[in-house]
Design a protein around this motif. Structure first.
Motif, PDB file in Angstrom:
ATOM      1  N   THR A 173       0.843  -1.189   0.000  1.00 21.57           N
ATOM      2  CA  THR A 173       0.000   0.000   0.000  1.00 21.57           C
ATOM      3  C   THR A 173       0.884   1.247   0.000  1.00 21.57           C
ATOM      4  OG1 THR A 173      -0.132   0.135   2.418  1.00 21.57           O
ATOM      5  CG2 THR A 173      -1.741  -1.272   1.335  1.00 21.57           C
ATOM      6  N   GLY A 174       0.223   2.391   0.015  1.00 23.00           N
ATOM      7  CA  GLY A 174       0.973   3.635   0.082  1.00 23.00           C
ATOM      8  C   GLY A 174       1.694   3.818   1.398  1.00 23.00           C
ATOM      9  N   LYS A 175       1.268   3.129   2.452  1.00 27.90           N
ATOM     10  CA  LYS A 175       1.916   3.216   3.757  1.00 27.90           C
ATOM     11  C   LYS A 175       3.008   2.171   3.924  1.00 27.90           C
ATOM     12  CE  LYS A 175      -2.607   4.387   5.690  1.00 27.90           C
ATOM     13  NZ  LYS A 175      -3.636   4.003   6.706  1.00 27.90           N
ATOM     14  N   GLY A 176       3.161   1.276   2.943  1.00 27.99           N
ATOM     15  CA  GLY A 176       4.111   0.177   3.066  1.00 27.99           C
ATOM     16  C   GLY A 176       3.382  -1.145   3.044  1.00 27.99           C
ATOM     17  N   LEU A 177       3.988  -2.164   3.618  1.00 28.71           N
ATOM     18  CA  LEU A 177       3.367  -3.475   3.678  1.00 28.71           C
ATOM     19  C   LEU A 177       2.288  -3.495   4.752  1.00 28.71           C
ATOM     20  CD1 LEU A 177       6.444  -5.862   3.319  1.00 28.71           C
ATOM     21  CD2 LEU A 177       4.884  -5.057   1.539  1.00 28.71           C
ATOM     22  N   GLU A 178       1.123  -4.067   4.407  1.00 30.43           N
ATOM     23  CA  GLU A 178      -0.002  -4.137   5.331  1.00 30.43           C
ATOM     24  C   GLU A 178      -0.607  -5.530   5.288  1.00 30.43           C
ATOM     25  OE1 GLU A 178      -1.096  -2.098   7.546  1.00 30.43           O
ATOM     26  OE2 GLU A 178       0.127  -0.347   7.050  1.00 30.43           O
ATOM     27  N   TYR A 179      -1.208  -5.891   6.413  1.00 29.34           N
ATOM     28  CA  TYR A 179      -1.899  -7.179   6.519  1.00 29.34           C
ATOM     29  C   TYR A 179      -3.391  -6.948   6.324  1.00 29.34           C
ATOM     30  CZ  TYR A 179      -3.962 -11.340   8.672  1.00 29.34           C
ATOM     31  OH  TYR A 179      -4.704 -12.465   8.914  1.00 29.34           O
ATOM     32  N   GLY A 180      -4.011  -7.760   5.490  1.00 32.99           N
ATOM     33  CA  GLY A 180      -5.445  -7.655   5.248  1.00 32.99           C
ATOM     34  C   GLY A 180      -6.081  -9.024   5.107  1.00 32.99           C
ATOM     35  N   THR A 181      -7.409  -9.021   5.066  1.00 30.23           N
ATOM     36  CA  THR A 181      -8.181 -10.255   4.933  1.00 30.23           C
ATOM     37  C   THR A 181      -8.936 -10.230   3.614  1.00 30.23           C
ATOM     38  OG1 THR A 181      -8.462 -10.348   7.330  1.00 30.23           O
ATOM     39  CG2 THR A 181      -9.911 -11.731   6.006  1.00 30.23           C
ATOM     40  N   CYS A 182      -8.855 -11.307   2.879  1.00 34.27           N
ATOM     41  CA  CYS A 182      -9.549 -11.400   1.592  1.00 34.27           C
ATOM     42  C   CYS A 182     -11.047 -11.605   1.843  1.00 34.27           C
ATOM     43  CB  CYS A 182      -8.973 -12.545   0.777  1.00 34.27           C
ATOM     44  SG  CYS A 182      -9.815 -12.815  -0.797  1.00 34.27           S
ATOM     45  N   VAL A 183     -11.871 -10.744   1.283  1.00 38.16           N
ATOM     46  CA  VAL A 183     -13.329 -10.864   1.419  1.00 38.16           C
ATOM     47  C   VAL A 183     -13.997 -11.245   0.103  1.00 38.16           C
ATOM     48  CG1 VAL A 183     -13.458  -9.276   3.373  1.00 38.16           C
ATOM     49  CG2 VAL A 183     -13.579  -8.370   1.054  1.00 38.16           C
ATOM     50  N   ARG A 184     -13.197 -11.272  -0.962  1.00 40.15           N
ATOM     51  CA  ARG A 184     -13.709 -11.711  -2.268  1.00 40.15           C
ATOM     52  C   ARG A 184     -12.561 -12.366  -3.016  1.00 40.15           C
ATOM     53  NH1 ARG A 184     -16.225  -7.792  -7.047  1.00 40.15           N
ATOM     54  NH2 ARG A 184     -16.713  -9.459  -8.539  1.00 40.15           N
ATOM     55  N   ARG A 185     -12.732 -13.623  -3.339  1.00 41.15           N
ATOM     56  CA  ARG A 185     -11.650 -14.358  -3.977  1.00 41.15           C
ATOM     57  C   ARG A 185     -11.457 -13.924  -5.423  1.00 41.15           C
ATOM     58  NH1 ARG A 185     -14.533 -20.317  -4.176  1.00 41.15           N
ATOM     59  NH2 ARG A 185     -16.333 -19.700  -5.474  1.00 41.15           N
ATOM     60  N   ASN A 186     -10.562 -14.601  -6.118  1.00 39.79           N
ATOM     61  CA  ASN A 186     -10.204 -14.216  -7.486  1.00 39.79           C
ATOM     62  C   ASN A 186     -11.439 -14.092  -8.367  1.00 39.79           C
ATOM     63  OD1 ASN A 186      -8.024 -15.700  -6.094  1.00 39.79           O
ATOM     64  ND2 ASN A 186      -6.839 -15.113  -7.890  1.00 39.79           N
ATOM     65  N   VAL A 244      -6.653   3.348  18.075  1.00 35.79           N
ATOM     66  CA  VAL A 244      -5.243   3.414  17.691  1.00 35.79           C
ATOM     67  C   VAL A 244      -4.963   2.301  16.703  1.00 35.79           C
ATOM     68  CG1 VAL A 244      -2.853   3.364  18.497  1.00 35.79           C
ATOM     69  CG2 VAL A 244      -4.628   4.386  19.928  1.00 35.79           C
ATOM     70  N   GLU A 245      -4.204   2.602  15.666  1.00 39.10           N
ATOM     71  CA  GLU A 245      -3.914   1.625  14.617  1.00 39.10           C
ATOM     72  C   GLU A 245      -2.404   1.583  14.383  1.00 39.10           C
ATOM     73  OE1 GLU A 245      -4.712   1.165   9.832  1.00 39.10           O
ATOM     74  OE2 GLU A 245      -6.340   1.935  11.109  1.00 39.10           O
ATOM     75  N   TYR A 246      -1.824   0.415  14.556  1.00 35.73           N
ATOM     76  CA  TYR A 246      -0.411   0.172  14.273  1.00 35.73           C
ATOM     77  C   TYR A 246      -0.265  -0.306  12.826  1.00 35.73           C
ATOM     78  CZ  TYR A 246       2.234   0.603  18.658  1.00 35.73           C
ATOM     79  OH  TYR A 246       2.908   1.085  19.768  1.00 35.73           O
ATOM     80  N   SER A 247       0.782   0.138  12.165  1.00 36.73           N
ATOM     81  CA  SER A 247       1.111  -0.427  10.860  1.00 36.73           C
ATOM     82  C   SER A 247       1.645  -1.841  11.039  1.00 36.73           C
ATOM     83  CB  SER A 247       2.129   0.444  10.144  1.00 36.73           C
ATOM     84  OG  SER A 247       3.344   0.494  10.878  1.00 36.73           O
ATOM     85  N   PHE A 248       1.721  -2.591   9.927  1.00 37.23           N
ATOM     86  CA  PHE A 248       2.126  -4.000  10.027  1.00 37.23           C
ATOM     87  C   PHE A 248       3.545  -4.144  10.571  1.00 37.23           C
ATOM     88  CE2 PHE A 248       4.092  -7.730   7.937  1.00 37.23           C
ATOM     89  CZ  PHE A 248       3.368  -8.720   8.568  1.00 37.23           C
ATOM     90  N   ASP A 249       4.456  -3.281  10.165  1.00 41.04           N
ATOM     91  CA  ASP A 249       5.832  -3.368  10.640  1.00 41.04           C
ATOM     92  C   ASP A 249       6.073  -2.579  11.925  1.00 41.04           C
ATOM     93  OD1 ASP A 249       5.540  -0.854   9.626  1.00 41.04           O
ATOM     94  OD2 ASP A 249       7.168  -0.993   8.164  1.00 41.04           O
ATOM     95  N   GLY A 250       5.020  -1.871  12.430  1.00 43.70           N
ATOM     96  CA  GLY A 250       5.165  -1.125  13.676  1.00 43.70           C
ATOM     97  C   GLY A 250       5.895   0.184  13.540  1.00 43.70           C
ATOM     98  N   GLY A 251       6.181   0.638  12.340  1.00 43.59           N
ATOM     99  CA  GLY A 251       6.915   1.882  12.168  1.00 43.59           C
ATOM    100  C   GLY A 251       6.037   3.127  12.202  1.00 43.59           C
ATOM    101  N   VAL A 253      -0.379  -8.107  -4.604  1.00 44.03           N
ATOM    102  CA  VAL A 253      -0.340  -8.936  -3.404  1.00 44.03           C
ATOM    103  C   VAL A 253       1.068  -9.509  -3.289  1.00 44.03           C
ATOM    104  CG1 VAL A 253      -1.257 -10.995  -2.273  1.00 44.03           C
ATOM    105  CG2 VAL A 253      -2.783  -9.489  -3.548  1.00 44.03           C
ATOM    106  N   VAL A 254       1.716  -9.239  -2.161  1.00 47.76           N
ATOM    107  CA  VAL A 254       3.100  -9.678  -1.997  1.00 47.76           C
ATOM    108  C   VAL A 254       3.153 -11.179  -1.748  1.00 47.76           C
ATOM    109  CG1 VAL A 254       5.208  -9.398  -0.627  1.00 47.76           C
ATOM    110  CG2 VAL A 254       3.771  -7.414  -1.139  1.00 47.76           C
ATOM    111  N   ARG A 255       2.381 -11.656  -0.775  1.00 46.55           N
ATOM    112  CA  ARG A 255       2.393 -13.079  -0.442  1.00 46.55           C
ATOM    113  C   ARG A 255       1.180 -13.385   0.426  1.00 46.55           C
ATOM    114  NH1 ARG A 255       6.029 -10.809   3.244  1.00 46.55           N
ATOM    115  NH2 ARG A 255       5.521 -11.251   5.445  1.00 46.55           N
ATOM    116  N   LEU A 256       0.958 -14.681   0.584  1.00 46.06           N
ATOM    117  CA  LEU A 256      -0.058 -15.119   1.530  1.00 46.06           C
ATOM    118  C   LEU A 256       0.495 -15.017   2.948  1.00 46.06           C
ATOM    119  CD1 LEU A 256      -1.464 -18.300  -0.281  1.00 46.06           C
ATOM    120  CD2 LEU A 256      -2.358 -15.973  -0.342  1.00 46.06           C
ATOM    121  N   ALA A 257      -0.368 -14.679   3.900  1.00 47.92           N
ATOM    122  CA  ALA A 257       0.076 -14.496   5.282  1.00 47.92           C
ATOM    123  C   ALA A 257       0.486 -15.836   5.879  1.00 47.92           C
ATOM    124  CB  ALA A 257      -1.040 -13.866   6.107  1.00 47.92           C
TER     125      ALA A 257
END
Length: 402
Positions: free
Chosen positions: A35-48, A105-112, A63-67
């Motif tokens: 994303t624009g903020k860097g790497l983020e963790y999300g949940t797929c709500v609609r498949r391919n 409060v929301e932390y980014s995935f890498d905590g930065g 999509v970088v990789r599967l979690a």
């Protein structure tokens, strides 16, 4: 066509399209996206899925990789750090005396990076607060002011309908809602009844607005002058959902308004105003053509599929027929009539008047001894059954012979 997957970062948050990059992602599976903020963790709500090129904004982020299990553990750790950060920030807000309400409060995935969401009635000078937070957490700090609707979406809860907030369940974007929608739907304009927990008009007012607008086009306005099967009159009430109106007839002003379907009336004057000059009501035969069976059913209060003949049968069964009444003034159902049989002789009690002595001694009756043998009652025994007790004599009921 473009292949996409839909990802949501927070429960009830907005969905975003990403390029799966050849990966097959199942619904509900965690992914790491760019994303624009860097790497983020999300949940797929609609498949391919394949969508039109015009429905996406190019270029799509990949999509970088599967979690993995390690990514899942890092997300859980971030959730615990968010609660601690909210407590510390609340103490600093009280120390600086700022007029703001912390929401989340929301932390980014890498905590930065840490984002603090808050609500306030006006602008807030939080520069000193940002410096203190940056010195404590050693990360990039962002304070973001949100509205009361976004606050309700983040916190969640239950509405007056007893179900979770729509904004925290499935609404991706807030739709504009106006007080005109409540007026169109004939709702109470009491703010406590049409407002949600956030204090704004309920989002569900938008759901049925299209259906109401379509029904309003087919219904006349209040105080319209119309023609109906029973004559001309003025509309006193409009039911938009049932598409029914109540008309106060000119020829029956002392009677309550009658209900009619919108298909049974013709509008002469729309809305409130003066009676059309030179108006002459059409003949009754022409107005009778507007009458429908459905309208008659509504006015008579019958249920769907019940005809007037069926209603008459119900009344006959309830009231009973006079010819089927039992002795003593009772109906077959056991209900006594108003007379109750008081002071009136029973039909069978009149038979002893016809039992004369000369009929008992008739040779015709005595010449048929076979009737008693076959089990059928003789004429004399039949008369003796209904003879009053004070006229009976000893001797087997043969008191007619002196």
């Amino acid at each position: 066509m473009t292949e996409i997957i839909s990802v949501r970062f927070r429960p009830g948050g907005k969905q975003y399209y990403f390029d799966p990059m050849g990966l097959t992602v199942a619904e509900g599976q965690g992914v790491i996206v760019e994303t624009g903020k860097g790497l983020e963790y999300g949940t797929c709500v609609r498949r391919n899925a394949q969508v039109e090129d015009e429905s996406v904004v190019q270029p799509l982020r990949p999509v970088v990789r599967l979690a993995t299990e390690k990514d899942e553990k890092q997300v859980r750790d971030n959730r615990g750090r968010e609660k601690e950060a909210l407590r510390i920030c609340q103490q600093l807000v009280e120390r600086h005396g700022l007029d703001m309400k912390l929401v989340q409060v929301e932390y980014s995935f890498d905590g930065g990076k840490i984002i603090f969401f808050f609500t306030s009635d006006g602008r807030v000078d939080f520069r000193a607060l940002v410096k203190d937070l940056a010195g404590i957490f050693r990360a990039r700090i962002e304070l973001r002011q949100i509205g009361v609707r976004d606050e309700a979406r983040m916190l969640g809860g239950f509405g007056i309908c007893g179900k979770p907030f729509c904004c925290s369940q499935f609404l991706n974007e807030f739709q504009p809602v106006s007080i005109k929608m409540a007026k169109t739907q004939n709702l109470s304009l009491n703010p406590t009844k049409i407002s949600g927990t956030c204090g704004r008009l309920m989002c569900c007012l938008k759901y049925e607005q299209g259906a109401y607008e379509d029904a309003v086009k087919r219904c006349p306005k209040q105080e319209s002058f119309v023609e109906c099967p029973d004559g001309a009159g003025t509309v006193s009430a409009v039911n938009v959902l049932k598409e029914q109106v109540k008309v106060r007839l000119e020829d029956a002003t002392d009677q309550p308004p009658k209900p009619y379907l919108t298909s049974e009336i013709r509008v002469v004057r729309s809305g409130k105003g003066k009676r059309p000059e030179g108006y002459i009501a059409p003949p009754r035969a022409e107005l009778e053509q507007l009458r429908t069976e459905e309208g008659e059913r509504i006015r008579s209060g019958r249920k769907a599929g019940e005809s007037p003949a069926d209603l008459g049968e119900v009344l006959d069964r309830y009231l009973g027929d006079g010819s089927q009444r039992q002795p003593g003034g009772q109906r077959p159902g056991g209900r006594r009539s108003r007379s109750g049989g008081q002071g009136q002789p029973q039909p069978k009690a009149q038979q002893p008047k016809q039992a004369q002595p000369h009929q008992k001694s008739s040779p015709k009756k005595e010449a048929q001894p076979g009737e008693a043998k076959s089990g059928q009652p003789q004429g004399q025994n039949h008369k003796r059954r209904y003879r009053p007790h004070h006229r009976r004599k000893s001797g087997g009921g043969q008191g007619g012979q002196q």
